[in-house]
Design a protein around this motif. Structure first.
Motif, PDB file in Angstrom:
ATOM      1  N   PRO A   1      15.860   4.229  27.820  1.00 54.25           N
ATOM      2  CA  PRO A   1      15.131   4.387  29.201  1.00 54.25           C
ATOM      3  C   PRO A   1      14.424   3.581  29.708  1.00 54.25           C
ATOM      4  CG  PRO A   1      14.570   5.932  27.810  1.00 54.25           C
ATOM      5  CD  PRO A   1      15.432   5.192  27.043  1.00 54.25           C
ATOM      6  N   LEU A   2      13.516   2.804  29.069  1.00 63.77           N
ATOM      7  CA  LEU A   2      12.690   1.676  29.625  1.00 63.77           C
ATOM      8  C   LEU A   2      13.575   0.631  29.937  1.00 63.77           C
ATOM      9  CD1 LEU A   2       9.994   1.877  26.627  1.00 63.77           C
ATOM     10  CD2 LEU A   2       9.689   2.565  28.952  1.00 63.77           C
ATOM     11  N   ALA A   3      14.640   0.187  29.209  1.00 59.99           N
ATOM     12  CA  ALA A   3      15.356  -0.988  29.679  1.00 59.99           C
ATOM     13  C   ALA A   3      16.072  -0.580  31.210  1.00 59.99           C
ATOM     14  CB  ALA A   3      16.445  -1.191  28.665  1.00 59.99           C
ATOM     15  N   VAL A   4      16.711   0.508  31.128  1.00 60.40           N
ATOM     16  CA  VAL A   4      17.245   1.173  32.275  1.00 60.40           C
ATOM     17  C   VAL A   4      16.126   1.233  33.555  1.00 60.40           C
ATOM     18  CG1 VAL A   4      18.263   2.930  33.694  1.00 60.40           C
ATOM     19  CG2 VAL A   4      18.974   2.572  31.466  1.00 60.40           C
ATOM     20  N   GLY A   5      15.057   1.479  33.244  1.00 58.60           N
ATOM     21  CA  GLY A   5      14.007   1.429  34.228  1.00 58.60           C
ATOM     22  C   GLY A   5      13.751   0.036  34.677  1.00 58.60           C
ATOM     23  N   ALA A   6      13.746  -0.942  33.820  1.00 60.98           N
ATOM     24  CA  ALA A   6      13.563  -2.304  34.191  1.00 60.98           C
ATOM     25  C   ALA A   6      14.520  -3.071  35.164  1.00 60.98           C
ATOM     26  CB  ALA A   6      13.154  -3.157  32.749  1.00 60.98           C
ATOM     27  N   LYS A   7      15.722  -2.438  34.614  1.00 65.63           N
ATOM     28  CA  LYS A   7      17.015  -2.892  35.500  1.00 65.63           C
ATOM     29  C   LYS A   7      16.745  -2.430  36.940  1.00 65.63           C
ATOM     30  CE  LYS A   7      20.476  -5.468  35.854  1.00 65.63           C
ATOM     31  NZ  LYS A   7      20.481  -6.935  35.652  1.00 65.63           N
ATOM     32  N   LEU A   8      16.775  -1.118  37.227  1.00 62.03           N
ATOM     33  CA  LEU A   8      16.541  -0.472  38.320  1.00 62.03           C
ATOM     34  C   LEU A   8      15.334  -1.182  39.235  1.00 62.03           C
ATOM     35  CD1 LEU A   8      17.102   3.092  37.413  1.00 62.03           C
ATOM     36  CD2 LEU A   8      18.761   1.734  38.405  1.00 62.03           C
ATOM     37  N   ALA A   9      14.260  -1.389  38.546  1.00 64.54           N
ATOM     38  CA  ALA A   9      13.129  -2.032  39.213  1.00 64.54           C
ATOM     39  C   ALA A   9      13.474  -3.419  39.679  1.00 64.54           C
ATOM     40  CB  ALA A   9      11.881  -1.960  38.362  1.00 64.54           C
ATOM     41  N   ASN A  10      14.086  -4.153  38.973  1.00 66.59           N
ATOM     42  CA  ASN A  10      14.438  -5.465  39.258  1.00 66.59           C
ATOM     43  C   ASN A  10      16.006  -5.745  38.863  1.00 66.59           C
ATOM     44  OD1 ASN A  10      14.673  -8.264  39.803  1.00 66.59           O
ATOM     45  ND2 ASN A  10      12.589  -8.943  39.205  1.00 66.59           N
ATOM     46  N   ASN A  11      16.681  -5.728  39.816  1.00 67.64           N
ATOM     47  CA  ASN A  11      18.385  -5.833  39.147  1.00 67.64           C
ATOM     48  C   ASN A  11      18.652  -7.167  38.833  1.00 67.64           C
ATOM     49  OD1 ASN A  11      19.013  -6.756  41.676  1.00 67.64           O
ATOM     50  ND2 ASN A  11      19.900  -5.071  42.252  1.00 67.64           N
ATOM     51  N   LYS A  12      17.776  -8.571  39.218  1.00 69.90           N
ATOM     52  CA  LYS A  12      17.973  -9.805  38.881  1.00 69.90           C
ATOM     53  C   LYS A  12      17.995 -10.146  37.338  1.00 69.90           C
ATOM     54  CE  LYS A  12      17.694 -11.520  43.735  1.00 69.90           C
ATOM     55  NZ  LYS A  12      16.992 -10.324  44.390  1.00 69.90           N
ATOM     56  N   LEU A  13      17.059  -9.218  37.069  1.00 70.76           N
ATOM     57  CA  LEU A  13      16.517  -9.461  35.429  1.00 70.76           C
ATOM     58  C   LEU A  13      17.799  -9.166  34.385  1.00 70.76           C
ATOM     59  CD1 LEU A  13      12.962  -7.866  35.146  1.00 70.76           C
ATOM     60  CD2 LEU A  13      13.318 -10.127  35.119  1.00 70.76           C
ATOM     61  N   VAL A  14      17.888 -10.215  33.515  1.00 72.83           N
ATOM     62  CA  VAL A  14      18.726  -9.678  32.531  1.00 72.83           C
ATOM     63  C   VAL A  14      17.948  -9.127  31.549  1.00 72.83           C
ATOM     64  CG1 VAL A  14      19.863 -10.666  30.508  1.00 72.83           C
ATOM     65  CG2 VAL A  14      19.913 -11.953  32.608  1.00 72.83           C
ATOM     66  N   VAL A  15      18.303  -7.901  31.300  1.00 72.97           N
ATOM     67  CA  VAL A  15      17.570  -6.726  30.487  1.00 72.97           C
ATOM     68  C   VAL A  15      18.097  -6.472  29.152  1.00 72.97           C
ATOM     69  CG1 VAL A  15      16.781  -4.378  30.336  1.00 72.97           C
ATOM     70  CG2 VAL A  15      16.782  -5.675  32.740  1.00 72.97           C
ATOM     71  N   ILE A  16      17.467  -6.666  28.102  1.00 69.93           N
ATOM     72  CA  ILE A  16      18.017  -6.484  26.796  1.00 69.93           C
ATOM     73  C   ILE A  16      17.045  -5.309  26.075  1.00 69.93           C
ATOM     74  CG2 ILE A  16      18.398  -7.690  24.553  1.00 69.93           C
ATOM     75  CD1 ILE A  16      19.666  -9.326  26.442  1.00 69.93           C
ATOM     76  N   GLY A  17      17.811  -4.208  25.430  1.00 73.04           N
ATOM     77  CA  GLY A  17      17.133  -3.513  24.555  1.00 73.04           C
ATOM     78  C   GLY A  17      17.452  -3.774  23.309  1.00 73.04           C
ATOM     79  N   LEU A  18      16.441  -3.738  22.389  1.00 74.47           N
ATOM     80  CA  LEU A  18      16.571  -4.210  21.143  1.00 74.47           C
ATOM     81  C   LEU A  18      16.086  -3.082  20.252  1.00 74.47           C
ATOM     82  CD1 LEU A  18      16.468  -8.047  19.464  1.00 74.47           C
ATOM     83  CD2 LEU A  18      16.414  -5.831  18.372  1.00 74.47           C
ATOM     84  N   ALA A  19      16.673  -2.204  19.757  1.00 74.97           N
ATOM     85  CA  ALA A  19      16.200  -1.304  18.701  1.00 74.97           C
ATOM     86  C   ALA A  19      16.617  -1.264  17.374  1.00 74.97           C
ATOM     87  CB  ALA A  19      16.642   0.100  19.475  1.00 74.97           C
ATOM     88  N   GLY A  20      16.257  -0.331  16.402  1.00 73.27           N
ATOM     89  CA  GLY A  20      16.672  -0.072  15.285  1.00 73.27           C
ATOM     90  C   GLY A  20      17.674   1.059  15.344  1.00 73.27           C
TER      91      GLY A  20
END
Ligand code: SF4
Length: 250
Positions: free
Chosen positions: A72-91
């Motif tokens: 959800p944090l990654a989705v939020g970042a993408k929605l806030a600025n769709n020019k960013l390349v957004v990567i979520g890295l989790a275990g």
């Protein structure tokens, strides 16, 4: 081209010496550099765990969130600025346990993020409890009589949820993993890269040697446009374990 070293901070890692999370980082910064991305155009989101402790090791925007909340944090970042390349890295614990519903919803919704999961089939930061991907029968600190449930297959779940890019890499095949990362990041829509990441400190079963005997790369005859075939292929696990891009929908 921006150098690989430009994506690394001078912060010291707290990973065990030789941890294969180092290999994942090496593959990812190689991908960033070869895609000629600018560090200031990348947002990386992490949660709690050994994988999450990479947050201050990348010279990109970074957010270290609550356990299970990478997606959800990654989705939020993408929605806030769709020019960013957004990567979520989790275990595997955060992505497929506490964050499982976020994972399914992101795959269904096809948000344009890349989810990389450092999957060692254990909760390693807390010293080795069973995670959702632990295999049935495995004895861990939290399952002294063996895991009673079938291990979750995240690729199968992603395919069933409609994900447009579903792949698996192996941490110790850096060049191959980096190629998968490049394609996942370039894919427009939700992309999953599940990375088999042997925990050299806590896992005495799924070791590097164990994987080395079993891992093989999908060759270029593999048709990654067929979701039904992918659904069958991702279930191959045992004497042979395929890695590569199982499905790429567009
Ligand atoms: Fe890596 Fe395992 Fe050590 Fe965590 S416990 S840093 S996954 S080797």
């Amino acid at each position: 081209m921006i150098k690989q070293s430009d994506f690394i901070t001078s912060n010291k890692s707290n990973w065990c010496p030789g941890c294969s999370n180092f290999s994942i980082r090496a593959a990812l910064i190689k991908a960033f550099s070869e895609l000629n991305l600018d560090p200031h155009n990348i947002a990386m989101v992490f949660d709690i765990g050994c994988a999450g402790n990479a947050c201050n090791l990348y010279n990109t925007y970074g957010f270290h969130g609550l356990h299970g909340r990478t997606v959800p944090l990654a989705v939020g970042a993408k929605l806030a600025n769709n020019k960013l390349v957004v990567i979520g890295l989790a275990g595997d614990g955060g992505a497929y346990g506490e964050g499982l519903n976020h994972f399914i919803e992101a795959a269904r919704s096809d948000f344009d993020i890349t989810l990389i999961v450092s999957n060692n089939k254990l909760y390693s930061l807390t010293t080795g409890q069973a995670s959702p991907t632990s295999e049935k029968g495995i004895k861990t600190k939290s399952t002294p009589d063996g895991v009673k449930k079938t291990g979750l297959n995240p690729l199968l779940m992603a395919l069933s949820a409609g994900a447009g890019f579903v792949s698996r890499g192996y941490a110790n095949e850096i060049d191959h993993l980096s190629e998968i990362f490049k394609k996942a990041i370039s894919h427009k829509g939700f992309s999953l890269v599940d990375v088999l990441q042997p925990c050299i400190t806590l896992d005495k079963i799924n070791t590097r040697e164990w994987y080395k005997e079993r891992i093989y790369q999908l060759d270029n005859k593999w048709n990654n446009k067929d979701r039904n075939k992918a659904i069958i292929k991702v279930q191959e696990w045992g004497d042979k374990i395929p890695i590569g891009i199982f499905f790429k929908g567009k």
